[in-house]
Design an enzyme around this catalytic site. Structure first.
Site, mmCIF file in Angstrom:
data_model
loop_
_atom_site.group_PDB
_atom_site.id
_atom_site.type_symbol
_atom_site.label_atom_id
_atom_site.label_comp_id
_atom_site.label_asym_id
_atom_site.label_seq_id
_atom_site.Cartn_x
_atom_site.Cartn_y
_atom_site.Cartn_z
ATOM 1 N N ASP A 1 -7.691 22.724 -37.192
ATOM 2 C CA ASP A 1 -7.912 21.690 -36.179
ATOM 3 C C ASP A 1 -9.376 21.623 -35.773
ATOM 4 O OD1 ASP A 1 -5.248 20.936 -36.089
ATOM 5 O OD2 ASP A 1 -4.752 22.511 -34.649
ATOM 6 N N ASP B 1 0.822 -1.212 0.000
ATOM 7 C CA ASP B 1 0.000 0.000 0.000
ATOM 8 C C ASP B 1 0.858 1.266 0.000
ATOM 9 O OD1 ASP B 1 -2.256 -1.487 -0.004
ATOM 10 O OD2 ASP B 1 -2.801 -1.151 2.092
#
EC number: 1.3.7.7
Length: 444
Positions: free
Chosen positions: A354, A36
């Site tokens: 674009d 952990d």
């Protein structure tokens, strides 16, 4: 707890550690088994900061399981207190170590006045503040835990200050000021957003009082009530603290994310409304001791006091004040319209190759609630892109998300299962995907 190939939002202790490591001179101790303790590596890799990640793991091993955790946890707290001398030590378990069902608050109390680590008799009182992150690790995710931990830390220091100065009413700054809440480590472009927010507030003639938690100090949390209002750019973290400050100190807050031209204008108008309600005038100076302004008093304050004109030093933004009355802020004509028509690059981008390549094309959006909702509205309203599906993994904020994106997309998806997102993308076959790292893999 579940075994997953991919998680959009991590376990609760990650959120707590992100908040703790965002502050300066705050150390976090994680009560957890090996496995952990990956946060240190993850943050060091992604943030690339000079300083070490201020997190220590109090490892749960076979000795701890046999003898109990108290001795080891208390020892780690007092050791870090002596070595690092932090302002605050935050203790947090993980979902794994929570299985032990230990009362870690007892460990915190013991560490505050504990026996010497060397075994000598006597009392070795920790000089640092020590708190236990009050989070249910089985019911909340990373973002919810971060929001709760930040609110807990702020509440701890403001209540501490209130006990020291019981009869003192927080005074407001002379010039309009704001706290920016929710900028923290490992956040999505949080540093860029913070820079833009500071620039925006500066253009409006508003000073930044405190930025919490990234780069902030817990010793400065007592200054939070001095600001005129709070700005919360992300719903995921900071909203609980803003609600607490509003309840305790009657501080208004703005929780509108300035994403896109339209929402930025809405955010600025909300700020303008708050400043006008507060009458721009040291509104609290004439109040009796201990009195808190109600919403009715705030709304009617300008009429009662006839709103004296603002001193010249406050007029940082040319045209911010209404030219006739010289009493209220007006950002509409001199800032919002000017920025929209002449400064913003949105008009240029909408005509770029674009954007033209995406016009009338299909797009899928998926992410946290704040960014997914913001991007969906930008694509639909400002760029003419058809959003066939908009989704979020923030299931706890599903109602707000649906309210924000309804009408701007064909379908709404709320899930933390990446396979459902992948199936949806495969089914819709969009021309563009706006999402997380997992959606990038799915798109490939």
């Amino acid at each position: 707890m579940k075994l997953a190939y991919w998680m959009y939002a991590g376990p609760a202790h990650i959120g707590t550690l992100r908040v703790a490591s965002s502050f300066k001179n705050v150390h976090a101790i994680m009560h957890a088994p090996l496995g952990d303790d990956y946060f240190n590596v993850m943050r060091s890799m992604l943030e690339r900061e000079r300083d070490f990640t201020p997190v220590t793991t109090s490892i749960v091993d076979r000795h701890v399981l046999a003898r109990g955790s108290q001795e080891k946890v208390v020892e780690n707290i007092t050791r870090k207190d002596n070595e690092e001398a932090p302002d605050l030590i935050t203790l947090t378990p993980t979902c794994t170590s929570s299985i032990l069902q230990e009362d870690l608050q007892i460990f915190v109390n013991r560490a505050s006045i504990s026996e010497s680590n060397n075994g000598h008799s006597g009392i070795d009182k920790a000089t640092s503040d020590v708190i236990l992150a009050d989070v249910n690790h089985y019911r909340v995710n990373e973002l919810q835990a971060a929001d709760r931990t930040l609110e807990q830390i702020v509440r701890f220091y403001l209540e501490k200050e209130k006990k020291l100065n019981t009869n003192t009413i927080p005074t407001k700054t002379k010039k309009p000021s704001a706290n920016i809440i929710g900028i923290f480590t490992l956040g999505f472009h949080n540093q860029h957003d913070c820079r833009e927010l500071k620039r925006l507030l500066n253009n409006l003639g508003i000073e930044v009082n405190e930025i919490i938690p990234e780069g902030g100090s817990v010793t400065n949390l007592k200054n939070l009530p001095h600001a005129w209002f709070n700005l919360v750019p992300y719903r995921e973290i900071g909203l609980m603290r803003a609600v607490y400050l509003e309840k305790e100190f009657n501080m208004p807050y703005v929780a509108i994310s300035p994403l896109g031209i339209i929402d930025t204008a809405v955010c600025i108008r909300e700020i303008e409304k708050i400043l006008n309600n507060l009458s721009l005038n040291g509104y609290q100076s004439s109040l009796p001791e201990g009195h808190k302004l109600t919403n009715e008093e705030l709304n009617g304050l300008s009429q009662k006091n006839n709103e004296p004109s603002l001193p010249e030093e406050h007029r940082q933004l040319d045209g911010a004040l209404d030219s006739k009355s010289q009493k209220t802020y007006n950002f509409e004509n001199k800032y919002i319209k000017q920025q929209t028509r002449f400064i913003s690059q949105a008009a240029w981008f909408s005509r770029s190759i674009d954007c033209l390549n995406l016009t009338a094309k299909k797009a899928v959006v998926f992410g946290d609630a704040t960014h997914a909702a913001g991007i969906t509205k930008i694509l639909a309203r400002e760029m003419g892109i058809k959003v066939v599906c908009s989704g979020t993994y923030c299931k706890h904020d599903a109602d707000w998300f649906r309210e924000q994106v309804v009408g701007f997309c064909d379908q709404i998806l709320v899930t933390d299962d990446h396979t459902q997102v992948g199936d949806m993308i495969a089914k819709l076959e969009p021309s563009a995907i706006f999402g997380t790292q997992m959606e990038r893999h799915i798109g490939r």
